[in-house]
Design an enzyme around this catalytic site. Sequence first.
Site, short mmCIF file in Angstrom:
data_model
loop_
_atom_site.label_atom_id
_atom_site.label_comp_id
_atom_site.label_asym_id
_atom_site.label_seq_id
_atom_site.Cartn_x
_atom_site.Cartn_y
_atom_site.Cartn_z
N CYS A 180 11.30 -9.61 -7.82
CA CYS A 180 12.28 -9.86 -8.68
C CYS A 180 12.76 -9.40 -10.07
CB CYS A 180 13.08 -11.21 -8.47
SG CYS A 180 12.85 -11.83 -6.91
N GLY A 199 15.74 -5.70 -8.14
CA GLY A 199 16.34 -6.65 -7.03
C GLY A 199 17.82 -6.36 -7.13
N ASN A 213 9.66 -14.42 -10.46
CA ASN A 213 9.30 -13.25 -10.00
C ASN A 213 7.72 -13.39 -9.42
OD1 ASN A 213 8.41 -9.82 -11.11
ND2 ASN A 213 8.97 -10.44 -8.90
N GLY A 214 7.79 -13.32 -7.98
CA GLY A 214 6.38 -13.50 -7.50
C GLY A 214 6.27 -14.08 -6.16
N TYR A 234 5.33 2.55 -8.02
CA TYR A 234 6.62 2.80 -7.67
C TYR A 234 7.74 1.87 -8.34
CZ TYR A 234 10.62 1.82 -4.29
OH TYR A 234 11.81 1.71 -3.75
P1 AMP Z 1 8.57 4.92 4.53
O1 AMP Z 1 9.95 5.80 4.69
O2 AMP Z 1 8.67 3.64 5.08
O3 AMP Z 1 7.35 5.58 4.47
O4 AMP Z 1 8.78 4.53 2.98
C1 AMP Z 1 8.43 5.25 1.91
C2 AMP Z 1 9.62 5.46 0.80
O5 AMP Z 1 9.85 4.09 0.37
C3 AMP Z 1 8.74 6.00 -0.48
O6 AMP Z 1 9.82 7.18 -0.77
C4 AMP Z 1 8.81 4.90 -1.49
O7 AMP Z 1 9.40 5.52 -2.57
C5 AMP Z 1 9.53 3.91 -1.07
N1 AMP Z 1 8.86 2.57 -1.19
C6 AMP Z 1 7.54 2.25 -1.23
N2 AMP Z 1 7.44 1.15 -1.41
C7 AMP Z 1 8.54 0.27 -1.53
C8 AMP Z 1 9.01 -0.96 -1.40
N3 AMP Z 1 7.94 -2.00 -1.75
N4 AMP Z 1 10.15 -1.40 -1.60
C9 AMP Z 1 11.04 -0.22 -1.46
N5 AMP Z 1 10.62 1.10 -1.23
C10 AMP Z 1 9.50 1.61 -1.51
#
Ligand code: AMP
Length: 479
Positions: free
Chosen positions: A22, A49, A123-124, A264
């Site tokens: 969050c 979020g 957040n956590g 990210y």
């Molecule tokens: P995937 O399609 O499951 O391999 O997800 C990879 C994509 O999700 C990448 O383009 C990342 O930018 C994004 N991503 C990575 N970690 C997260 C996260 N914790 N929450 C949301 N998006 C994520």
Amino acid sequence: MGGCRTNCPEKISLLDRPREECGVFGIYAPGHDVAQLSYYGLYALQHRGQESAGIAVADGTKIQLYKGMGLVPEVFSGNQLQSLPGFAAIGHVRYSTTGASHPVNAQPLLFRYSGGMLGLAHNGNITNVTELRSQLLTNGSVFQSSTDSEVIVNIIARSAQNNLMDGLIKSMIDVRGSYSLVIITENQLLAMRDPHGFRPLCLGTLGDGGYVVASESCALDTVGATFLRDVQPGEIVVIDKNGLESIQMFKPRHRSHCIFEYIYFARPDSKIDGFNVYKVRQEMGRVLAAEYPVDADIVISVPDSGTTAARGFAEAAGIPFEEGLMKNRYIGRTFIQPTQDMRELGVRLKLNPVREVLNGKRVVMVDDSIVRGTTSNKLVNMLRDCGVREVHMCLSSPPITNSCYYGIDTSNKKELIAAQKSLDEIRRSIGADGLHYLSLEGLLGIFGETRNNFCTACFDGHYPVEVPQPRDTGKYSLE
Ligand code: AMP
């Protein structure tokens, strides 16, 4: 997307695993419209979020709360802010994932305890929540939501009696895991960060006795506050009419700042624990290029999260950067879609290739991470359809092989492609000609002498704080 005053009680399952990825915001600023400024602050933190948003405002005698499901402008689409007068406020945006997506889990939480009223936004993720919750239930506590945060509130309320600080100290002793908290009473703003400093939290000044606390410094910029410093791991900050007081409760334990914030989660214009996210991402791209020398015609990014690293890569490799994929600005994060089918469609909705840029080229495509592999596979296929001759997939993170228990939704281990497949199997399954992940050594090297200050559990399985069992599934229940 309606909101509600107070706590919106509805039926929920305590088996839902709460996800607490969050953004939090806090402000103490007599003479300012603190509700409006909180709204802007939350808007700046919207990327942290998108499920729910809320603001609680204190006016010296009471705290008023408004929160609801949806994006910040959806929740506060009417004149709700005008009915929230006061001089201190906290706000919260909550991450959307499957499960526990419920109004009752929206924050801030608002409680009455023996010392008065208390609003809290968190957040956590608490790692010993099961144990703490059952102790509290045995001692007669009641819970309305499935959030970790309510456990913290209960500990604070039970130990605070007439002295809130006792409650905060007790909660810092009992609670394990990650927490960056903002709290308001009728006349104070407080902020508290866990002794490891997992999640970010920073402090700014408005210059006229007003202070702002936020998950990321981009929110300080937005409300016109000047960045002062990060809240230290193990620190409690109290802000009231007497100014700012800092209590360093614990010496920072082994610092374990979440490295995935830089990869990210955070915004590139934020500065977290001494490092600007943009600069770190750019350097990730440069290191990636040095680790993976490749003959290619263009470098493209998966926007937006891969863009800064892609530019760093292009510059270091001497290969032109092109915008080969266009992002629909009106789509949120695809990762959050509840089913795999929807997730796959989501990629197409979100990203469209520019055939004229790609046709006949050898392409390096940079993204920040691969989680399940859905995005990369779809994108590689899209590029092939545009006549791309070679695709080299480069990631500005090491392979994600372990679940996160400290507040990032890296999904459970069975779904993590890098936990299940070898490098070459991943390359084949996404259909790329080449695949390279930034090495952990290369990533940590960017942080110089502070390289040991990070949690890298998602890459190496070294969990700085004990995590709930069973570890291999990444799922745990509240029972
Ligand atoms: P995937 O399609 O499951 O391999 O997800 C990879 C994509 O999700 C990448 O383009 C990342 O930018 C994004 N991503 C990575 N970690 C997260 C996260 N914790 N929450 C949301 N998006 C994520």
